[in-house]
Design an enzyme around this catalytic site. Structure first.
Site, PDB file in Angstrom:
ATOM      1  N   ARG A  28       0.834  -1.195   0.000  1.00 33.91           N
ATOM      2  CA  ARG A  28       0.000   0.000   0.000  1.00 33.91           C
ATOM      3  C   ARG A  28       0.875   1.253   0.000  1.00 33.91           C
ATOM      4  O   ARG A  28       1.993   1.249   0.530  1.00 33.91           O
ATOM      5  CB  ARG A  28      -0.913   0.036   1.235  1.00 33.91           C
ATOM      6  CG  ARG A  28      -1.935  -1.085   1.301  1.00 33.91           C
ATOM      7  CD  ARG A  28      -3.011  -0.911   0.264  1.00 33.91           C
ATOM      8  NE  ARG A  28      -4.069  -1.915   0.352  1.00 33.91           N
ATOM      9  CZ  ARG A  28      -4.498  -2.643  -0.658  1.00 33.91           C
ATOM     10  NH1 ARG A  28      -3.935  -2.490  -1.855  1.00 33.91           N
ATOM     11  NH2 ARG A  28      -5.482  -3.508  -0.514  1.00 33.91           N
ATOM     12  N   HIS A 142       2.641  -3.441  23.466  1.00 26.05           N
ATOM     13  CA  HIS A 142       2.894  -4.854  23.184  1.00 26.05           C
ATOM     14  C   HIS A 142       4.016  -4.947  22.157  1.00 26.05           C
ATOM     15  O   HIS A 142       3.831  -4.560  20.996  1.00 26.05           O
ATOM     16  CB  HIS A 142       1.628  -5.530  22.647  1.00 26.05           C
ATOM     17  CG  HIS A 142       0.509  -5.579  23.626  1.00 26.05           C
ATOM     18  ND1 HIS A 142       0.470  -6.483  24.669  1.00 26.05           N
ATOM     19  CD2 HIS A 142      -0.609  -4.808  23.734  1.00 26.05           C
ATOM     20  CE1 HIS A 142      -0.636  -6.285  25.370  1.00 26.05           C
ATOM     21  NE2 HIS A 142      -1.309  -5.268  24.828  1.00 26.05           N
ATOM     22  N   CYS A 153       3.488 -11.744  23.054  1.00 24.71           N
ATOM     23  CA  CYS A 153       4.369 -11.345  24.151  1.00 24.71           C
ATOM     24  C   CYS A 153       3.797 -11.670  25.525  1.00 24.71           C
ATOM     25  O   CYS A 153       4.544 -11.970  26.467  1.00 24.71           O
ATOM     26  CB  CYS A 153       4.675  -9.852  24.056  1.00 24.71           C
ATOM     27  SG  CYS A 153       3.229  -8.828  23.702  1.00 24.71           S
ATOM     28  N   CYS A 164       2.234  -4.667  27.827  1.00 24.46           N
ATOM     29  CA  CYS A 164       2.953  -5.434  28.842  1.00 24.46           C
ATOM     30  C   CYS A 164       4.391  -4.958  29.028  1.00 24.46           C
ATOM     31  O   CYS A 164       5.118  -5.481  29.867  1.00 24.46           O
ATOM     32  CB  CYS A 164       2.934  -6.914  28.476  1.00 24.46           C
ATOM     33  SG  CYS A 164       3.652  -7.278  26.849  1.00 24.46           S
ATOM     34  N   LEU A 406      11.653   1.108 -17.113  1.00 21.88           N
ATOM     35  CA  LEU A 406      11.061   2.087 -18.028  1.00 21.88           C
ATOM     36  C   LEU A 406      11.506   1.877 -19.465  1.00 21.88           C
ATOM     37  O   LEU A 406      10.797   2.225 -20.402  1.00 21.88           O
ATOM     38  CB  LEU A 406      11.422   3.509 -17.586  1.00 21.88           C
ATOM     39  CG  LEU A 406      10.927   3.938 -16.203  1.00 21.88           C
ATOM     40  CD1 LEU A 406      11.485   5.309 -15.841  1.00 21.88           C
ATOM     41  CD2 LEU A 406       9.410   3.953 -16.165  1.00 21.88           C
ATOM     42  N   GLY A 409      18.223   2.822 -22.701  1.00 19.11           N
ATOM     43  CA  GLY A 409      18.751   3.959 -23.439  1.00 19.11           C
ATOM     44  C   GLY A 409      20.161   3.714 -23.928  1.00 19.11           C
ATOM     45  O   GLY A 409      20.660   2.578 -23.921  1.00 19.11           O
ATOM     46  N   VAL A 413      19.944   0.284 -18.889  1.00 20.39           N
ATOM     47  CA  VAL A 413      18.552   0.192 -18.439  1.00 20.39           C
ATOM     48  C   VAL A 413      18.185   1.405 -17.585  1.00 20.39           C
ATOM     49  O   VAL A 413      18.988   1.891 -16.791  1.00 20.39           O
ATOM     50  CB  VAL A 413      18.343  -1.106 -17.628  1.00 20.39           C
ATOM     51  CG1 VAL A 413      16.936  -1.172 -17.056  1.00 20.39           C
ATOM     52  CG2 VAL A 413      18.601  -2.322 -18.513  1.00 20.39           C
ATOM     53  N   ASP A 519      22.961  16.960 -28.127  1.00 24.21           N
ATOM     54  CA  ASP A 519      22.114  15.889 -28.666  1.00 24.21           C
ATOM     55  C   ASP A 519      20.641  16.215 -28.431  1.00 24.21           C
ATOM     56  O   ASP A 519      19.872  15.382 -27.962  1.00 24.21           O
ATOM     57  CB  ASP A 519      22.482  14.552 -28.015  1.00 24.21           C
ATOM     58  CG  ASP A 519      21.885  13.355 -28.756  1.00 24.21           C
ATOM     59  OD1 ASP A 519      21.380  13.543 -29.881  1.00 24.21           O
ATOM     60  OD2 ASP A 519      21.910  12.243 -28.203  1.00 24.21           O
TER      61      ASP A 519
END
Length: 657
Positions: A28, A142, A153, A164, A406, A409, A413, A519
Site C-alpha cells: 500500500r 505490546h 508477548c 505489557c 522504463l 537507453g 537500463v 544531442d
C-alpha cells in the site's frame, strides 16, 4: 488538500477486525499529514496512487513503536543477508519488507512493514512528532504481534488490552511512569523543551553594503532531506544569510533555526504574487482561455503576466453566455497610476494587486463578472530540488527502491523507483564500457547545479559500486517522441507551440550558463504527468564511448539533428544546438515523424551540406515554420540565439490585450 509530510510504499498486514477475516499482506501507498495516516492502492505500472483503502485519524493514535520480527517469516519479510542489499540490478519491484512497526489506535494495532530500517526510523520519528500532543498516549505497549487471537508477548486475548512493556522513551509529551490524564489541552513543555523555546535568537548578520538582508517567503513546504537542511513552511518568512548563484541558500527561520533551503522554493517578500492561488506566472492568453473554458465556471479567473507588456499583469475572466455555449472571456490589463496605485476600473484604486483582486472578488465593478473562482494550469506542486538535500550528490544505493523498468537507453537500463521510499526518481543503470565514467563523475557536481523548471533535474549519482547509477527526476509520461506518436488525441496548435516553448526555455537557460546539450531531439526530452516538457540528457553525449555514436560517420550519430559544421568538422556550439532545436520543432509539428524520412544517414548528410532543408509540416503555420527555418541557416553566426527564439515563439501567441 492537507500538506503531505511523508509518502512511502509499505507492506500492510490486514487488521482482522472480524474473527472470520483472513490474515493477508498487501503493498500500500501510505501518506502522512498533520491530521491523518492514510493508505491507498498503488499502480506500479503507471507509478500512480489508486483508490483509498483506509485511514487513521492522528488524534486517535495512542502509540507508535517497532515490533519484534516474526519467527521464520516468508522471504518477503526476511531481513536481507549481508551483501544482498547491493544486488540492486536484479530488483525490479519492492520485494522485501523486513522491518515491522505498529500504529496503535482505538481499533487496535495497525501493522506496517518497511523495506529499510532507515525508512522505518524516519516514519516512527515523524509519527511520534505529530501525535506528541494527543490526549490518550499510552506508556506501555505490546512488543510482539497479535496473532490467532492473542498477543505473542503476554498471551492477552483482548486487542485493546494494556501493554505489557514500558516504553523506553517517553511517548509524545508524557513522561514514562506518569499517570495517564485524559485532557484535550496540550501538556506544558518539559524543561528541555522550555530551554529550547526560550533560547535567545542569534544576532542577525550585519546588512551588506548593498542594503538590508534579503527576506523571502516560502512558496512550498520543504521537509529536510539531511541534517544541513532547514524546514520550510509555505507562507512563512525567512531571512537569507548566504545567497549565491547556486540553487541552495543558507537561511534562518523565525525561531532562529538555520540551514540550507532550495532557492526555487522561495520568492522575495516584495514580489510575492506567486503565493496566491489565482496567479499563474508563465501562461499565455490562449492557454488561459483554454483553461477557463475547460473549467466552465461563472467568474472563473486567472491573473497572469502580460507577454506583450513587460512588467504588466492581465486578469482573464470567464462568464457564461446565451449566445456562445462555450461562454465568453474578457482580458483586463492591470493598470497603474503615476502614484503607483492599481486598478481595473478607474474609480477603484488599490495599493497592491492582492487588494485589487480581493475587491473584485466581491464586486464586479465594470467587469463581466466578479472574480469568483481562481483557475490554475495545474495544482502548484513543489518543483524539483538540485540534489536530494544540500551537498548530497553521492547517493547510497540502499536508499533506492526499484519499482519497474522504463526502458533501455544509450547507456543502459532505466528504472522507475523511490528514494528512501518516498520520492519518485528515475535510475539510469550505466552499462559498463558505455561511458567514460571518471570524466562524467568529475562533471556530475557541475551538472547538478544546473537547475531550471524545464530541465530534468539531476539528483545525484551512485559511484561506489558497479554499475554506477545516475539518479534523476522522474517524468511519468516518458519521452516526448513517444508522447507525440502514441497519444490517442489530436493536439491543438497552441499545445504544440507550448511544447516548443518549454524546450526553448530550458535551452535559453543552458545557453546563459554556456552549457551545450549536443544531442537535442524529441527522444531526449521528457513529459511529466502535467504535460510539461523538460529537456533531458544534456551534455551526456560527451561521455559516450561507442564510436558508432561519437563519429559523424557512425550509424548511431544524430545526423538528422546536426548542422553542416558538425557533420563536416565536429564543431559544436550553442548555434549547433539551435539547429537541433529547429529539427525538434519539426518533430513536434509532424507529431513524431523521422526527419528526412526518405533518406538514409549518408544521403541526409549530403543533402544538408548541399542546402536541403525540412519541409513545412501540415500543422505548422507559416510563422512557426519561419522560426524553424531560421534555425537552419548554413552559417552558424546567422542563426538566432535561444533568447531570440523564445521571444519569437512568445510573439506568435495570441495578441495580448
Amino acid at each position: 488538500m492537507a500538506s503531505i509530510i511523508l509518502e512511502s510504499i509499505f507492506l500492510k498486514r490486514s487488521q482482522q477486525k472480524k474473527k472470520t477475516s483472513p490474515l493477508n499482506f498487501k503493498k500500500r501507498l501510505f501518506l502522512l499529514t498533520e491530521s491523518k495516516l492514510s493508505y491507498y492502492e498503488y499502480d506500479f505500472e503507471r507509478g500512480r496512487r489508486g483508490s483509498k483503502k483506509g485511514s487513521v485519524d492522528i488524534e486517535k493514535i495512542t502509540c507508535v513503536e517497532t515490533v519484534v520480527p516474526e519467527n521464520n517469516p516468508p522471504p518477503e519479510r526476511q531481513v536481507p543477508k549481508k551483501g544482498e542489499d547491493y544486488n540492486m540490478e536484479q530488483i525490479s519491484i519492492i520485494e522485501r519488507f523486513p522491518y515491522p512497526f505498529q500504529v496503535v489506535y482505538d481499533e487496535g494495532p495497525l501493522y506496517v512493514f518497511s523495506p529499510t530500517e532507515e525508512l522505518r526510523k524516519r516514519w516512527i520519528h515523524q509519527l511520534k512528532s505529530v501525535i506528541r500532543y494527543n490526549s490518550d498516549l499510552v506508556q506501555k505497549y505490546h512488543p510482539c504481534f497479535w496473532i490467532d487471537g492473542q498477543y505473542l508477548c503476554c498471551s492477552q486475548t483482548a486487542k485493546n488490552a494494556m501493554g505489557c512493556k514500558i516504553l523506553e522513551s517517553r511517548n509524545g509529551s508524557l513522561k514514562a511512569g506518569r499517570s495517564h490524564r485524559k485532557t484535550k489541552k496540550p501538556l506544558p513543555p518539559t524543561p528541555e523543551e522550555d530551554t529550547m523555546v526560550m533560547k535567545p535568537l542569534p544576532p542577525e548578520p550585519a546588512p551588506s553594503a548593498a542594503g538590508e538582508m534579503k527576506k523571502v517567503v516560502a512558496l512550498y513546504n520543504y521537509v529536510p532531506m539531511n541534517v544541513q537542511d532547514l524546514q520550510l513552511q509555505k507562507g512563512e518568512d525567512y531571512l537569507i544569510l548566504e545567497e549565491s548563484h547556486l540553487p541552495w541558500w543558507k537561511a534562518r527561520d523565525k525561531n532562529g533555526r538555520e540551514g540550507y533551503i532550495p532557492s526555487n522554493y522561495v520568492t522575495a517578500t516584495s514580489n510575492s504574487l506567486e503565493i496566491y492561488e489565482w496567479y499563474s506566472k508563465n501562461i499565455t492568453r490562449s492557454q488561459a482561455e483554454q483553461l477557463l473554458k475547460q473549467e466552465g465556471k461563472e467568474g472563473g479567473f486567472i491573473v497572469r503576466d502580460s507577454t506583450s507588456k513587460t512588467g504588466k499583469y492581465t486578469v482573464s475572466v470567464y462568464a457564461k453566455s446565451a449566445v456562445d455555449p462555450q461562454g465568453m472571456i474578457r482580458h483586463y490589463v492591470v493598470c497603474c497610476t503615476p502614484q503607483n496605485q492599481y486598478y481595473l476600473a478607474e474609480k477603484h484604486l488599490f495599493n497592491t494587486i492582492p487588494e485589487l483582486i480581493t475587491y473584485h472578488q466581491h464586486n464586479s465593478a465594470g467587469l463581466i463578472s466578479r472574480l469568483k473562482y481562481p483557475v490554475s494550469r495545474h495544482q502548484k506542486s513543489a518543483p524539483s530540488t538540485a540534489g536530494l538535500g544540500y551537498g548530497s550528490w553521492e547517493i547510497d544505493p540502499k536508499d533506492l527502491t526499484f519499482l519497474k523498468e522504463l526502458g533501455t537507453g544509450q547507456f543502459g537500463v532505466v528504472k522507475y523507483g523511490k528514494w528512501r521510499g518516498q520520492y519518485n526518481v528515475a535510475i539510469k543503470m550505466i552499462r559498463e564500457g558505455s561511458m567514460s565514467e571518471d570524466e562524467f563523475i568529475d562533471e556530475a557536481k557541475v551538472m547538478m547545479n544546473l537547475s531550471h523548471e524545464k530541465l530534468v533535474q539531476l539528483y545525484g549519482v551512485c559511484t561506489k559500486q558497479r554499475p554506477i547509477f545516475i539518479i534523476t527526476e522522474y517524468m511519468a509520461n516518458g519521452c516526448l517522441l513517444n508522447f507525440l506518436r502514441e497519444t490517442q488525441r489530436r493536439f491543438q496548435p497552441a499545445e504544440l507551440l507550448e511544447m516548443c516553448k518549454d524546450v526553448c526555455e530550458a535551452m535559453e537557460y543552458l545557453e546563459s550558463k554556456q552549457f551545450l546539450h549536443r544531442d537535442l531531439a524529441a527522444r531526449n526530452c521528457l513529459v511529466n504527468d502535467q504535460g510539461i516538457v523538460k529537456v533531458s540528457d544534456f551534455g551526456l553525449s560527451r561521455y559516450v564511448l561507442d564510436d558508432e555514436y561519437t563519429s559523424s560517420m557512425g550509424s548511431k550519430f544524430p545526423v538528422r539533428w546536426s548542422p553542416p559544421e558538425v557533420l563536416l568538422y565536429s564543431k559544436f556550439s550553442s548555434k549547433s544546438d539551435v539547429w537541433s532545436f529547429g529539427v525538434l520543432m519539426w518533430e513536434v509539428y509532424s507529431l513524431g515523424k523521422m526527419p528526412y524520412e526518405r533518406f538514409n544517414n549518408s544521403e541526409t548528410t549530403e543533402h544538408v551540406i548541399q542546402g536541403l532543408r525540412l519541409y513545412r509540416p501540415q500543422q505548422a503555420s507559416e510563422r512557426v515554420y519561419a522560426i524553424m527555418y531560421s534555425c537552419w541557416h548554413e552559417k552558424a553566426e546567422e542563426r538566432p540565439t535561444f533568447s531570440a527564439l523564445l521571444g519569437s515563439i512568445v510573439d506568435i501567441t495570441d495578441e495580448e490585450p
